[in-house]
Design a protein around this motif. Structure first.
Motif, short mmCIF file in Angstrom:
data_model
loop_
_atom_site.label_atom_id
_atom_site.label_comp_id
_atom_site.label_asym_id
_atom_site.label_seq_id
_atom_site.Cartn_x
_atom_site.Cartn_y
_atom_site.Cartn_z
N ILE A 175 0.87 -1.23 -0.03
CA ILE A 175 -0.06 -0.03 0.19
C ILE A 175 0.67 1.22 0.14
CG2 ILE A 175 -1.64 1.38 1.45
CD1 ILE A 175 -2.76 -1.24 2.21
N MET A 176 1.95 1.38 0.96
CA MET A 176 2.70 2.45 0.69
C MET A 176 3.48 2.66 -0.52
SD MET A 176 4.12 2.54 4.91
CE MET A 176 4.83 0.77 4.85
N GLY A 177 3.76 1.43 -0.91
CA GLY A 177 4.36 1.36 -2.40
C GLY A 177 3.56 2.28 -3.35
N ILE A 178 2.34 1.69 -3.49
CA ILE A 178 1.40 2.20 -4.31
C ILE A 178 1.42 3.76 -4.41
CG2 ILE A 178 -1.10 2.24 -4.97
CD1 ILE A 178 -1.19 -0.87 -4.41
N ILE A 179 1.06 4.20 -3.00
CA ILE A 179 1.11 5.68 -2.71
C ILE A 179 2.37 6.33 -3.21
CG2 ILE A 179 1.12 7.32 -0.96
CD1 ILE A 179 -0.72 5.41 0.78
N ALA A 180 3.45 5.72 -3.04
CA ALA A 180 4.73 6.22 -3.53
C ALA A 180 4.60 6.52 -5.09
CB ALA A 180 6.10 5.66 -2.91
N LEU A 181 4.21 5.18 -5.40
CA LEU A 181 4.35 5.21 -7.08
C LEU A 181 3.35 6.30 -7.71
CD1 LEU A 181 4.55 1.48 -7.57
CD2 LEU A 181 6.29 3.24 -8.34
N ALA A 182 2.05 6.54 -7.07
CA ALA A 182 1.07 7.21 -7.54
C ALA A 182 1.20 8.75 -7.13
CB ALA A 182 -0.28 6.72 -7.35
N GLY A 183 1.83 9.00 -6.01
CA GLY A 183 1.88 10.16 -5.44
C GLY A 183 2.52 11.21 -6.10
N ARG A 184 1.99 12.68 -5.97
CA ARG A 184 2.85 13.52 -6.66
C ARG A 184 3.69 14.44 -5.93
NH1 ARG A 184 -0.27 17.16 -11.23
NH2 ARG A 184 1.83 16.67 -12.16
N TRP A 210 6.13 13.79 1.06
CA TRP A 210 5.45 12.63 1.78
C TRP A 210 5.40 11.57 0.69
CZ3 TRP A 210 1.31 11.03 -1.43
CH2 TRP A 210 0.58 11.78 -2.10
N ALA A 211 5.14 11.67 -0.49
CA ALA A 211 5.09 10.45 -1.57
C ALA A 211 6.60 9.90 -1.24
CB ALA A 211 4.76 10.61 -2.83
N TYR A 212 7.74 10.55 -1.21
CA TYR A 212 8.86 10.17 -1.14
C TYR A 212 9.22 9.53 0.04
CZ TYR A 212 14.18 10.07 -1.48
OH TYR A 212 15.30 9.87 -1.42
N GLY A 213 8.43 9.97 1.17
CA GLY A 213 8.70 9.44 2.64
C GLY A 213 8.13 7.97 2.42
N PHE A 214 6.67 7.89 1.79
CA PHE A 214 6.12 6.59 1.90
C PHE A 214 6.94 5.54 1.00
CE2 PHE A 214 2.13 8.66 2.63
CZ PHE A 214 1.44 7.67 3.62
N GLY A 215 7.94 6.01 0.00
CA GLY A 215 8.69 5.03 -0.61
C GLY A 215 9.75 4.60 0.34
N TRP A 216 10.32 5.35 1.24
CA TRP A 216 11.04 4.88 2.20
C TRP A 216 10.53 4.10 3.19
CZ3 TRP A 216 16.20 4.21 1.91
CH2 TRP A 216 16.97 5.03 1.24
N ALA A 217 9.40 4.56 3.76
CA ALA A 217 8.83 3.74 4.66
C ALA A 217 8.33 2.27 4.21
CB ALA A 217 7.25 4.35 4.94
N SER A 218 7.88 2.18 3.00
CA SER A 218 7.67 0.93 2.28
C SER A 218 9.20 -0.06 2.60
CB SER A 218 7.25 0.95 0.79
OG SER A 218 7.19 -0.11 0.36
N THR A 219 10.14 0.89 2.28
CA THR A 219 11.53 0.04 2.17
C THR A 219 11.89 -0.56 3.69
OG1 THR A 219 12.08 1.28 0.13
CG2 THR A 219 13.87 0.23 1.39
N VAL A 220 11.77 0.34 4.42
CA VAL A 220 11.98 -0.16 5.90
C VAL A 220 11.22 -1.12 6.34
CG1 VAL A 220 11.93 0.85 8.40
CG2 VAL A 220 12.86 2.16 6.47
N VAL A 221 9.92 -1.17 6.18
CA VAL A 221 8.92 -2.42 6.28
C VAL A 221 9.57 -3.67 5.64
CG1 VAL A 221 6.70 -3.29 6.08
CG2 VAL A 221 6.97 -0.84 6.83
N VAL A 222 9.94 -3.36 4.33
CA VAL A 222 10.42 -4.59 3.70
C VAL A 222 11.68 -5.49 4.38
CG1 VAL A 222 11.40 -5.18 1.53
CG2 VAL A 222 9.49 -4.18 1.40
N ILE A 223 12.47 -4.48 4.83
CA ILE A 223 13.82 -4.99 5.24
C ILE A 223 13.48 -5.57 6.71
CG2 ILE A 223 15.77 -3.99 6.54
CD1 ILE A 223 16.18 -1.76 4.27
N GLY A 224 12.64 -5.12 7.50
CA GLY A 224 12.07 -5.67 8.63
C GLY A 224 11.76 -7.02 8.38
N CYS A 225 10.74 -7.03 7.49
CA CYS A 225 10.14 -8.35 6.89
C CYS A 225 11.15 -9.37 6.36
CB CYS A 225 8.95 -7.95 6.04
SG CYS A 225 7.51 -7.47 6.64
N ALA A 226 12.13 -9.06 5.80
CA ALA A 226 13.16 -9.69 5.20
C ALA A 226 13.83 -10.43 6.32
CB ALA A 226 14.11 -9.04 4.42
N PHE A 227 14.09 -9.62 7.50
CA PHE A 227 15.02 -10.29 8.41
C PHE A 227 14.02 -11.45 9.41
CE2 PHE A 227 17.69 -6.59 8.36
CZ PHE A 227 19.05 -7.26 8.58
#
Length: 196
Positions: free
Chosen positions: A24-33, A147-164
């Motif tokens: 969801i955060m990735g979609i917001i980052a991809l679509a956000g202006r 904000w959209a750039y921030g959602f991109g980073w938030a998605s990445t941080v969640v992905v790193i945590g889930c990967a561990f």
């Protein structure tokens, strides 16, 4: 009362749920202006992953320029988008892994490895964008990555945590599946004469 720790069968859907949140955060980052915006009035600059828009102080219409005309723009969009597609695949695999008992722990570590690949692609896109944007696009006034750039980073941080967690979860396979036999503590008859 239900107690739910890290390795708990009732909590098996937390990791796929977190991956869904990352999607969801990735979609917001991809679509956000709001990847880059003017920091204060007059708001004369606004950019997404795909385009950069400017306008005059008195003008109401935005004049947009595609970032896909730049090599770095295509690279940033492609790397972030590839990471996002792999993330969606990981989400589907996680749902399958936690739905079918036979397959569950056979490829959970593989999902964790794929999530590290997702994080690498997303980080590359998130680093290329601001570096090259500020070098090659003329900025008007005070700007900030928003904000959209921030959602991109938030998605990445969640992905790193889930990967561990996906990589470490098989270490607790028996606890998660409830295969651990309870341990009973008792004393011998010599220590407890009142049992005779």
């Amino acid at each position: 009362m239900v107690v739910c720790g890290l390795a708990c069968w009732r909590c098996r859907w937390l990791l796929p749920l977190l991956l869904g949140l990352a999607i969801i955060m990735g979609i917001i980052a991809l679509a956000g202006r709001g990847w880059l915006e003017s920091e204060s009035e007059p708001y004369v600059h606004q950019a997404s992953l795909w385009e950069s828009c400017t306008r005059g102080e008195e003008d109401l219409n935005w004049n947009c320029e595609s970032l896909m005309d730049y090599g770095w723009g295509r690279a940033a969009a492609a790397t972030y988008l590839v990471g996002f597609v792999i993330l969606v695949i990981c989400f589907a695999l996680a749902v399958i892994a936690f739905s079918i008992e036979i397959l569950r722990f056979n490829f959970v570590r593989g999902i964790g490895g794929l999530l590290f690949v997702v994080a690498a692609f997303q980080i590359i896109g998130l680093v290329i964008y601001p570096v090259k944007f500020t070098e090659e696009i003329p900025l008007m006034g005070d700007n900030m990555f928003s904000w959209a750039y921030g959602f991109g980073w938030a998605s990445t941080v969640v992905v790193i945590g889930c990967a561990f967690f996906f990589c470490c979860l098989p270490n607790w396979e028996d606890e998660v599946l409830g295969n651990i036999k309870p341990t009973y503590y008792y004393s011998s008859p010599e220590r407890a004469p009142y049992l005779n």
